[in-house]
Motif scaffolding. Structure first.
Motif, mmCIF file in Angstrom:
data_model
loop_
_atom_site.group_PDB
_atom_site.id
_atom_site.type_symbol
_atom_site.label_atom_id
_atom_site.label_comp_id
_atom_site.label_asym_id
_atom_site.label_seq_id
_atom_site.Cartn_x
_atom_site.Cartn_y
_atom_site.Cartn_z
ATOM 1 N N ASP A 94 130.913 -3.762 -64.090
ATOM 2 C CA ASP A 94 130.655 -5.098 -64.617
ATOM 3 C C ASP A 94 131.784 -6.015 -64.190
ATOM 4 O OD1 ASP A 94 128.222 -4.686 -66.380
ATOM 5 O OD2 ASP A 94 129.579 -3.209 -67.259
ATOM 6 N N ARG B 205 138.722 -12.809 -61.045
ATOM 7 C CA ARG B 205 137.793 -12.009 -61.837
ATOM 8 C C ARG B 205 138.399 -10.633 -62.072
ATOM 9 N NH1 ARG B 205 137.050 -12.599 -56.811
ATOM 10 N NH2 ARG B 205 136.268 -11.010 -55.372
ATOM 11 N N LEU C 233 128.182 -20.435 -57.182
ATOM 12 C CA LEU C 233 127.096 -19.550 -56.756
ATOM 13 C C LEU C 233 127.546 -18.094 -56.640
ATOM 14 C CD1 LEU C 233 125.530 -21.832 -53.983
ATOM 15 C CD2 LEU C 233 124.777 -21.554 -56.353
ATOM 16 N N PHE C 234 128.818 -17.849 -56.862
ATOM 17 C CA PHE C 234 129.335 -16.473 -56.766
ATOM 18 C C PHE C 234 128.687 -15.613 -57.851
ATOM 19 C CE2 PHE C 234 132.160 -12.971 -57.573
ATOM 20 C CZ PHE C 234 132.697 -12.647 -56.325
ATOM 21 N N LYS C 235 128.227 -14.400 -57.440
ATOM 22 C CA LYS C 235 127.539 -13.533 -58.399
ATOM 23 C C LYS C 235 128.202 -12.173 -58.564
ATOM 24 C CE LYS C 235 122.990 -15.591 -57.529
ATOM 25 N NZ LYS C 235 121.609 -15.344 -57.032
ATOM 26 N N ARG C 236 128.540 -11.505 -57.456
ATOM 27 C CA ARG C 236 128.909 -10.092 -57.556
ATOM 28 C C ARG C 236 130.196 -9.744 -56.826
ATOM 29 N NH1 ARG C 236 127.720 -5.448 -54.509
ATOM 30 N NH2 ARG C 236 127.419 -3.538 -55.753
ATOM 31 N N SER D 240 129.408 -10.270 -50.139
ATOM 32 C CA SER D 240 128.021 -10.725 -50.256
ATOM 33 C C SER D 240 127.951 -12.246 -50.378
ATOM 34 C CB SER D 240 127.348 -10.081 -51.474
ATOM 35 O OG SER D 240 127.340 -8.676 -51.365
ATOM 36 N N PHE D 241 128.882 -12.820 -51.138
ATOM 37 C CA PHE D 241 128.902 -14.272 -51.328
ATOM 38 C C PHE D 241 129.060 -14.990 -49.991
ATOM 39 C CE2 PHE D 241 131.612 -18.082 -51.924
ATOM 40 C CZ PHE D 241 130.718 -18.881 -52.624
ATOM 41 N N GLU E 26 125.800 -14.433 -47.820
ATOM 42 C CA GLU E 26 124.576 -15.067 -48.303
ATOM 43 C C GLU E 26 124.695 -16.585 -48.419
ATOM 44 O OE1 GLU E 26 123.834 -13.131 -51.974
ATOM 45 O OE2 GLU E 26 123.512 -11.158 -51.061
ATOM 46 N N GLN E 27 125.837 -17.066 -48.874
ATOM 47 C CA GLN E 27 125.989 -18.500 -49.121
ATOM 48 C C GLN E 27 126.609 -19.252 -47.942
ATOM 49 O OE1 GLN E 27 124.617 -19.773 -51.758
ATOM 50 N NE2 GLN E 27 124.113 -17.755 -52.614
#
Length: 243
Positions: A100, A134, A163-166, A170-171, A174-175
């Motif tokens: 998490d 984080r 828009l950061f998620k995980r 990946s950010f 994808e972005q």
């Protein structure tokens, strides 16, 4: 297709074994026979052997000839490799633990150390820097605190940290449509200060590992600077060296 299918079966078997090692077997305990394990997991013995071998290679399992295969006494540590560029959530999940993210925040970077970071990223133009922070948790316990620094503008596209998620890899893909190819990483043992201790739920002065990392694109352009603070009682590095 057949090779890929076999790899998927081995990876699934490995994940099942890791989960059992984390939640069923104790450190130092001997595993059941291959026949018994294969029956419990519902897989072939060939697939099981391949999965077991990957766990032996990573140090999670130890083979003692004539005695059997045992769980490493240090199995509680989440293994990370300096030879692989993998997202932290993937590393934690591969260890059989729930990953998490907590304490996510972002801000424009204008504090102490900005000049040094801009130099690392070779930023001469007046482009602002984003700072993202984080904490990643493994089964609800904080294990690593990250601070990332990247330009607010990449290839003419504005970076929106909301828009950061995980994870950062990946950010960016994808972005921002950017692929990071490799990193240069410096590792240093340090003692936790009050702020780091609070983020990682450890005592001030506890030993931790600090990693400073510069990530580069396929074209060799430095794009991301990261500081990571890692609990030594929860994560460990392994290094693969080849001649």
């Amino acid at each position: 297709m057949e090779t890929l299918s076999r790899e998927k079966r081995v990876n699934a078997a490995r994940a099942s074994l890791v989960h059992a090692i984390r939640h069923t077997f104790k450190p130092g305990e001997c595993l059941p026979s291959e026949r018994e394990l294969a029956e419990k997991l519902g897989i072939s013995r060939n697939t099981l052997r391949e999965a077991l071998e990957t766990l032996r290679a990573s140090g999670i399992l130890l083979r003692r000839w004539g005695l059997g295969t045992f769980v490493n006494a240090n199995v509680g540590l989440i293994e990370t490799s300096l030879s692989e560029l993998k997202p932290i959530p993937d590393i934690i999940s591969a260890s059989g633990q729930q990953c998490d993210m907590a304490g996510f925040a972002y801000r424009k970077c204008d504090g102490e150390g900005e000049a040094a970071i801009r130099k690392c990223l070779q930023l001469d133009a007046p482009v602002e820097l984003w700072e993202l922070e984080r904490v990643y948790l493994a089964d609800g316990e904080p294990v690593i605190y990250l601070r990332d620094y990247l330009p607010s503008l990449i290839d003419g596209l504005a970076v929106d940290p909301a828009l950061f998620k995980r994870d950062m890899l990946s950010f960016l893909e994808e972005q921002c449509h950017v692929h990071l190819e490799y990193t240069i990483t410096f590792v240093e043992p340090v003692l936790a200060d009050e702020m780091i201790g609070d983020r990682l739920s450890i005592a001030m002065g506890a030993p931790i590992l600090l990693t400073r990392q510069i990530a580069y694109t396929e074209e060799g352009v430095p794009l991301l600077y990261t500081e990571g603070y890692q609990r030594t009682d929860k994560l460990s590095f392994h290094i693969v060296r080849r001649r």
